[in-house]
Scaffold this motif. Structure first.
Motif, PDB file in Angstrom:
ATOM      1  N   SER A  87      40.096  34.008  25.471  1.00 19.29           N
ATOM      2  CA  SER A  87      40.673  35.231  26.048  1.00 19.29           C
ATOM      3  C   SER A  87      39.649  36.359  26.046  1.00 19.29           C
ATOM      4  CB  SER A  87      41.911  35.603  25.234  1.00 19.29           C
ATOM      5  OG  SER A  87      42.053  36.983  25.168  1.00 19.29           O
ATOM      6  N   ALA A  88      38.925  36.504  24.919  1.00 20.12           N
ATOM      7  CA  ALA A  88      37.930  37.575  24.843  1.00 20.12           C
ATOM      8  C   ALA A  88      36.833  37.353  25.886  1.00 20.12           C
ATOM      9  CB  ALA A  88      37.321  37.635  23.446  1.00 20.12           C
ATOM     10  N   VAL A  89      36.393  36.099  25.996  1.00 26.11           N
ATOM     11  CA  VAL A  89      35.338  35.814  26.969  1.00 26.11           C
ATOM     12  C   VAL A  89      35.828  36.147  28.375  1.00 26.11           C
ATOM     13  CG1 VAL A  89      33.981  33.979  28.003  1.00 26.11           C
ATOM     14  CG2 VAL A  89      34.280  34.058  25.530  1.00 26.11           C
ATOM     15  N   LEU A  90      37.043  35.673  28.672  1.00 22.98           N
ATOM     16  CA  LEU A  90      37.621  35.933  29.997  1.00 22.98           C
ATOM     17  C   LEU A  90      37.697  37.427  30.277  1.00 22.98           C
ATOM     18  CD1 LEU A  90      39.307  34.923  32.522  1.00 22.98           C
ATOM     19  CD2 LEU A  90      41.306  35.375  31.108  1.00 22.98           C
ATOM     20  N   MET A  91      38.250  38.185  29.303  1.00 20.79           N
ATOM     21  CA  MET A  91      38.451  39.612  29.561  1.00 20.79           C
ATOM     22  C   MET A  91      37.127  40.377  29.633  1.00 20.79           C
ATOM     23  SD  MET A  91      41.443  39.480  30.147  1.00 20.79           S
ATOM     24  CE  MET A  91      41.448  41.150  30.727  1.00 20.79           C
ATOM     25  N   LEU A  92      36.156  39.951  28.813  1.00 23.52           N
ATOM     26  CA  LEU A  92      34.842  40.591  28.897  1.00 23.52           C
ATOM     27  C   LEU A  92      34.242  40.378  30.277  1.00 23.52           C
ATOM     28  CD1 LEU A  92      33.213  39.771  25.451  1.00 23.52           C
ATOM     29  CD2 LEU A  92      33.657  42.023  26.389  1.00 23.52           C
ATOM     30  N   VAL A  93      34.333  39.138  30.752  1.00 23.63           N
ATOM     31  CA  VAL A  93      33.767  38.830  32.068  1.00 23.63           C
ATOM     32  C   VAL A  93      34.483  39.650  33.136  1.00 23.63           C
ATOM     33  CG1 VAL A  93      33.552  37.034  33.807  1.00 23.63           C
ATOM     34  CG2 VAL A  93      32.938  36.550  31.440  1.00 23.63           C
ATOM     35  N   VAL A  94      35.835  39.706  33.039  1.00 16.93           N
ATOM     36  CA  VAL A  94      36.588  40.460  34.046  1.00 16.93           C
ATOM     37  C   VAL A  94      36.177  41.933  34.032  1.00 16.93           C
ATOM     38  CG1 VAL A  94      38.874  41.281  34.656  1.00 16.93           C
ATOM     39  CG2 VAL A  94      38.540  38.893  34.093  1.00 16.93           C
ATOM     40  N   SER A  95      36.085  42.517  32.825  1.00 16.28           N
ATOM     41  CA  SER A  95      35.697  43.931  32.734  1.00 16.28           C
ATOM     42  C   SER A  95      34.322  44.158  33.349  1.00 16.28           C
ATOM     43  CB  SER A  95      35.637  44.381  31.284  1.00 16.28           C
ATOM     44  OG  SER A  95      36.885  44.315  30.709  1.00 16.28           O
ATOM     45  N   CYS A  96      33.379  43.300  32.933  1.00 19.09           N
ATOM     46  CA  CYS A  96      32.015  43.479  33.430  1.00 19.09           C
ATOM     47  C   CYS A  96      31.968  43.354  34.947  1.00 19.09           C
ATOM     48  CB  CYS A  96      31.083  42.449  32.796  1.00 19.09           C
ATOM     49  SG  CYS A  96      30.761  42.787  31.074  1.00 19.09           S
ATOM     50  N   VAL A  97      32.700  42.356  35.473  1.00 21.86           N
ATOM     51  CA  VAL A  97      32.670  42.142  36.919  1.00 21.86           C
ATOM     52  C   VAL A  97      33.275  43.359  37.634  1.00 21.86           C
ATOM     53  CG1 VAL A  97      33.689  40.791  38.786  1.00 21.86           C
ATOM     54  CG2 VAL A  97      32.615  39.644  36.855  1.00 21.86           C
ATOM     55  N   ILE A  98      34.396  43.866  37.112  1.00 23.95           N
ATOM     56  CA  ILE A  98      35.028  45.022  37.775  1.00 23.95           C
ATOM     57  C   ILE A  98      34.087  46.226  37.769  1.00 23.95           C
ATOM     58  CG2 ILE A  98      36.872  46.732  37.552  1.00 23.95           C
ATOM     59  CD1 ILE A  98      38.719  44.486  36.709  1.00 23.95           C
ATOM     60  N   VAL A  99      33.494  46.500  36.599  1.00 18.87           N
ATOM     61  CA  VAL A  99      32.591  47.652  36.515  1.00 18.87           C
ATOM     62  C   VAL A  99      31.401  47.460  37.458  1.00 18.87           C
ATOM     63  CG1 VAL A  99      31.017  48.916  35.013  1.00 18.87           C
ATOM     64  CG2 VAL A  99      33.258  48.266  34.183  1.00 18.87           C
ATOM     65  N   PHE A 100      30.857  46.252  37.427  1.00 27.13           N
ATOM     66  CA  PHE A 100      29.670  46.013  38.247  1.00 27.13           C
ATOM     67  C   PHE A 100      29.994  46.128  39.740  1.00 27.13           C
ATOM     68  CE2 PHE A 100      26.429  43.215  40.202  1.00 27.13           C
ATOM     69  CZ  PHE A 100      25.321  43.931  39.794  1.00 27.13           C
ATOM     70  N   VAL A 101      31.134  45.538  40.142  1.00 28.83           N
ATOM     71  CA  VAL A 101      31.517  45.600  41.560  1.00 28.83           C
ATOM     72  C   VAL A 101      31.769  47.054  41.968  1.00 28.83           C
ATOM     73  CG1 VAL A 101      33.363  45.026  43.184  1.00 28.83           C
ATOM     74  CG2 VAL A 101      32.394  43.258  41.720  1.00 28.83           C
ATOM     75  N   LEU A 102      32.443  47.797  41.089  1.00 30.74           N
ATOM     76  CA  LEU A 102      32.711  49.215  41.374  1.00 30.74           C
ATOM     77  C   LEU A 102      31.402  49.968  41.591  1.00 30.74           C
ATOM     78  CD1 LEU A 102      35.298  51.043  41.325  1.00 30.74           C
ATOM     79  CD2 LEU A 102      34.557  51.762  39.075  1.00 30.74           C
ATOM     80  N   ALA A 103      30.462  49.731  40.671  1.00 30.80           N
ATOM     81  CA  ALA A 103      29.185  50.435  40.772  1.00 30.80           C
ATOM     82  C   ALA A 103      28.430  50.015  42.029  1.00 30.80           C
ATOM     83  CB  ALA A 103      28.332  50.157  39.529  1.00 30.80           C
ATOM     84  N   MET A 104      28.479  48.728  42.337  1.00 29.89           N
ATOM     85  CA  MET A 104      27.745  48.268  43.520  1.00 29.89           C
ATOM     86  C   MET A 104      28.381  48.806  44.798  1.00 29.89           C
ATOM     87  SD  MET A 104      25.199  46.937  42.369  1.00 29.89           S
ATOM     88  CE  MET A 104      24.344  46.327  43.785  1.00 29.89           C
ATOM     89  N   LEU A 105      29.724  48.885  44.820  1.00 33.16           N
ATOM     90  CA  LEU A 105      30.388  49.468  45.994  1.00 33.16           C
ATOM     91  C   LEU A 105      30.001  50.929  46.146  1.00 33.16           C
ATOM     92  CD1 LEU A 105      34.012  48.021  45.917  1.00 33.16           C
ATOM     93  CD2 LEU A 105      32.203  47.540  47.562  1.00 33.16           C
ATOM     94  N   ALA A 106      29.870  51.595  44.998  1.00 38.98           N
ATOM     95  CA  ALA A 106      29.544  53.031  45.052  1.00 38.98           C
ATOM     96  C   ALA A 106      28.142  53.256  45.582  1.00 38.98           C
ATOM     97  CB  ALA A 106      29.686  53.649  43.664  1.00 38.98           C
TER      98      ALA A 106
END
Lengths: 162, 255
Positions: free
Chosen positions: B17-36
């Motif tokens: 669960s921790a691995v999954l959620m860490l990956v999800v958080s990182c992906v969301i932040v990274f995608v947000l930043a890249m979109l910006a």
């Protein structure tokens, strides 16, 4: 709540990887753009200040030019006044001179004519008196009474003629 | 109580669960930043770019409140990553959680999940898969550990002997106290973030037990949780900057 040491490691790794990725792909570009915008704004402000200075200088220049033009106009007006009065004076003098000349000429002509007329009258009178004298002399030879009559008659003639 | 989906791979415990959620958080932040930063523009920034620039300026404000911004410039990226990652992580557990119920040993990737290993017949285990990663003390401890290592490393690197001298001030007898203070900082960071988010999620679970009546309470509490998530991200970031400033900047007038 259980301590799982790998979770700590995973979270550290995830955070460090995220930091490196963001730093490399997103933030450096974003900072660059923000810096560029800052420079752009500074440059535009500089330009605006410069333009304003130029405008002020230009207005000053225009004011001076206007002043100069006004002065020139004043000068021209004064000059033209002077020249026109000069010209008027000259024309008056010319006219006066012309009139004097004409008057003088006329006076000379009149004198000439008078002299001529006097001359002509004088010669006429001479001949007339000679003729009177000759007539008188002719009559005197004939009769006394008639002599007087004749003199009177000729004198009358002379008076009527002159 | 919900269990974590823990498996042992060659003796190493892995919390899926921790691995999954860490990956999800990182992906969301990274995608947000890249979109910006997708269509960066100097004169005509997009809405997302504007938002990101606002965040950058916010972090700059946070850093300049802790230290001179000239010295703090290298930490802007760190502060941004911290605030975005923690904020997104805090929000992830709010909309829903994902729980499976197991009645017998569950195997995943060829490994048995620990919590289901010794289930007796008729027992069941609830396994929590989707949650806020920051509702796990291990993950907040990881973040705090990064801050701890960073502040001490930067202190030694930038301050040299003043860093060590700082531990025996004002008197050498204060040495244990100063060491405890140093160690307490990451512990406080980790526990503060974990407790706030975990408590929020626990309360959501409790409110949900009220079934239909829970809707208005849930709405209020979720709204408040968004606020708490943002606040905790801000507190974590500003404390990090304050700690770094404390250890790296040698104040002349203090000596």
């Amino acid at each position: 709540m259980t301590i799982v040491w790998t979770n700590i490691v995973f979270s550290m790794a995830a955070f460090i990887i995220l930091y490196l990725l963001l730093n490399k792909f997103a933030f450096s570009k974003l900072f660059g753009v923000m810096e560029k915008r800052r420079e752009l704004v500074m440059q535009q402000m500089d330009e605006a200040a410069k333009t304003r200075e130029q405008a002020v200088a230009y207005v000053e220049e225009q004011k001076q030019a206007l002043q100069q033009a006004r002065q020139e106009a004043q000068q021209i007006i004064q000059q033209s006044q002077v020249t026109s009065s000069n010209q008027a004076d000259r024309l008056m003098e010319q006219a006066k001179a012309e009139a004097d000349r004409l008057k003088n000429e006329a006076v000379r002509d009149i004198a000439n004519e008078k002299n001529k007329a006097v001359e002509a009258l004088r010669s006429e009178l001479g001949t007339a008196s000679v003729r009177i004298a000759s007539k008188l002399l002719e009559k005197e030879v004939k009769t006394d009474g008639e002599q007087e009559q004749l003199v009177d008659q000729y004198l009358k003639e002379v008076g009527g003629r002159s | 109580m919900h269990e974590m989906p823990l498996i042992y791979v060659g003796g190493i415990p892995i919390d899926l669960s921790a691995v999954l959620m860490l990956v999800v958080s990182c992906v969301i932040v990274f995608v947000l930043a890249m979109l910006a930063v997708r269509n960066l523009s100097v004169e005509n920034p997009s809405k997302l770019q504007n938002f990101m620039e606002w965040v950058v300026e916010f972090v700059q404000g946070v850093i300049s409140s802790a230290m001179d911004l000239k010295k703090g410039r290298p930490y802007i990226s760190l502060g941004l990553t911290l605030i975005l990652f923690i904020f997104v992580s805090n929000l992830l557990g709010l909309p829903f959680s994902f729980i499976t119920e197991a009645h017998e040993p569950v195997t995943i990737f060829g490994h048995v999940i620990e919590a289901t290993k010794h289930l007796a017949h008729g027992d069941h285990a609830e396994i929590l898969w989707w949650k806020s990663p920051t509702a796990d003390i291990n993950i907040t401890a990881g973040l705090a550990l990064i801050v701890f290592i960073l502040m001490n490393f930067l202190g030694i690197k930038n301050n040299g002997k003043h860093y060590f001298k700082h531990f025996i001030e004002p008197f050498p007898i204060f040495l244990p106290l100063n060491i405890i203070e140093n160690l307490a900082k990451p512990v406080a960071l980790a526990i503060r973030l974990f407790a706030n988010i975990f408590a929020g999620e626990v309360l959501i679970t409790v409110i949900l037990k009220l079934s239909v009546v829970s809707i208005p309470f849930l709405a209020i509490w979720q709204g408040f949780s968004i606020f708490v998530g943002a606040l905790q991200a801000y507190i974590f970031t500003i404390l990090t900057m304050v700690y770094i400033a404390q250890y790296t900047i040698h104040e002349e007038e203090a000596h």
